[in-house]
Design an enzyme around this catalytic site. Structure first.
Site, PDB file in Angstrom:
ATOM      1  N   SER A   1       1.239  96.650  23.614  1.00  0.00           N
ATOM      2  CA  SER A   1       0.837  97.994  24.053  1.00  0.00           C
ATOM      3  C   SER A   1       0.660  98.077  25.565  1.00  0.00           C
ATOM      4  CB  SER A   1      -0.473  98.396  23.370  1.00  0.00           C
ATOM      5  OG  SER A   1      -1.541  97.564  23.813  1.00  0.00           O
ATOM      6  N   ARG A   2       0.818  96.954  26.267  1.00  0.00           N
ATOM      7  CA  ARG A   2       0.645  96.953  27.730  1.00  0.00           C
ATOM      8  C   ARG A   2       1.925  97.302  28.482  1.00  0.00           C
ATOM      9  NH1 ARG A   2      -3.224  95.624  24.821  1.00  0.00           N
ATOM     10  NH2 ARG A   2      -4.871  94.175  25.514  1.00  0.00           N
TER      11      ARG A   2
ATOM     12  N   PRO B   1      -6.049  96.354  21.206  1.00  0.00           N
ATOM     13  CA  PRO B   1      -4.744  96.461  20.558  1.00  0.00           C
ATOM     14  C   PRO B   1      -3.821  95.329  20.990  1.00  0.00           C
ATOM     15  CG  PRO B   1      -4.922  98.058  22.328  1.00  0.00           C
ATOM     16  CD  PRO B   1      -6.279  97.425  22.181  1.00  0.00           C
ATOM     17  N   CYS B   2      -2.717  95.172  20.287  1.00  0.00           N
ATOM     18  CA  CYS B   2      -1.821  94.046  20.557  1.00  0.00           C
ATOM     19  C   CYS B   2      -1.283  94.114  21.985  1.00  0.00           C
ATOM     20  CB  CYS B   2      -0.681  94.013  19.544  1.00  0.00           C
ATOM     21  SG  CYS B   2       0.656  95.159  19.883  1.00  0.00           S
ATOM     22  N   LEU B   3      -0.897  92.969  22.509  1.00  0.00           N
ATOM     23  CA  LEU B   3      -0.449  92.880  23.898  1.00  0.00           C
ATOM     24  C   LEU B   3       0.801  93.704  24.181  1.00  0.00           C
ATOM     25  CD1 LEU B   3      -1.025  89.082  24.630  1.00  0.00           C
ATOM     26  CD2 LEU B   3      -2.424  91.022  25.379  1.00  0.00           C
TER      27      LEU B   3
END
Length: 278
Positions: free
Chosen positions: A178-179, A174-176
């Site tokens: 989401s971190r 998933p896209c960064l």
């Protein structure tokens, strides 16, 4: 219903569309949609990837390579969700604003190029998870063939393997954004340091990993069965030095291990401040 029957239904669905533009991230789900759309529609299918700071350059390159292997026409567009404070403030429905930007970009492009349908890679399991981005896509008329046919996450990999796609076992990416825990501001600099940290770990041979950015701390998540070996075999001082070079002050290891959607646990425990529709 067998995966062969679901695959037949997907073929029928795309045949009824005649022309389709696919929101294509390069992940396993949207890549399967691109493959099936191309098999049915040929040059009447178009894959479009959104380039933004939350997408790793190597993931964009993977998307290019996979699209070329399939043979589908592929375009890159720029999205600017990072300029939207509703997105960068990172509320619990951050994905709503990301997907709004994406589909507000794709829908006019589809109309301009003569594609009556915009489709995405949402699968049946996604519908039972907290995914505010799905609402944004639906509001803009996007369709989700995998979800419509009832294809689950596991079946996406089964069908991909059945179709001999070499990336059928590719880890989810998933896209960064989401971190980051909800409420922590997202900046380009923070996205870049997370990206550099995850790239570093992949270069050590690790595949299914996450580096969560919690304030100035990098929180490494690995599959639980890999934690002990990681601790015993990794040059930890060198790793810490590398992460500090990337911009983190502290480095930790999550002893529970990698769990998809872990940051959503806070939603059940607290009521977060939400900007805009859920």
């Amino acid at each position: 219903m067998t995966i062969a029957e679901k695959l037949t239904q997907l073929h029928t669905l795309f045949a009824q569309m005649d022309r389709a533009l696919i929101a294509y991230s390069g992940g396993i789900d949207s890549t399967l949609v691109v493959k099936i759309a191309y098999d049915v529609l040929g040059d009447r299918a178009l894959a479009v990837t959104a380039e933004s700071p939350s997408l790793l350059p190597e993931d964009l390159e993977d998307a290019r390579i996979q699209a070329a292997a399939i043979g589908v026409s592929h375009q890159i567009v720029q999205t600017r969700e990072i300029e939207n404070p509703n997105y960068t403030s990172n509320p619990v429905n951050r994905c709503y604003f990301c997907k709004s930007e994406l589909h507000d970009t794709l829908k006019p492009l589809a109309l301009q190029l003569g594609y009556p349908y915009v489709v995405d890679g949402v699968n049946a399991d996604d519908l039972s998870d907290y995914r505010p981005g799905i609402q944004a896509a639906k509001e803009r008329g996007a369709r989700s063939p995998l979800a419509e046919v009832g294809v689950t996450k596991a079946e996406v990999r089964e069908i991909s393997k059945f179709l001999d796609l070499p990336w059928w076992d590719k880890p989810a990416q998933p896209c960064l954004s989401s971190r980051f825990p909800y409420g922590e501001e997202i900046t380009i600099a923070k996205l870049q340091r997370v990206g550099r940290a995850e790239r570093y770990l992949r270069q050590q041979g690790l595949k299914q990993i996450r580096v969560r950015s919690v304030g100035e701390t990098a929180q490494i998540e690995l599959p639980p069965e890999q934690i002990q070996e990681f601790v015993l075999t990794t040059d930890l001082p060198t790793l810490v030095d590398a992460f500090r070079h990337f911009g983190f002050l502290y480095v930790t290891l999550d002893l529970e291990g990698y769990v998809s959607g872990k940051l959503n646990r806070v939603l059940a425990a607290t009521t977060a401040s939400v900007v805009g529709p859920l």
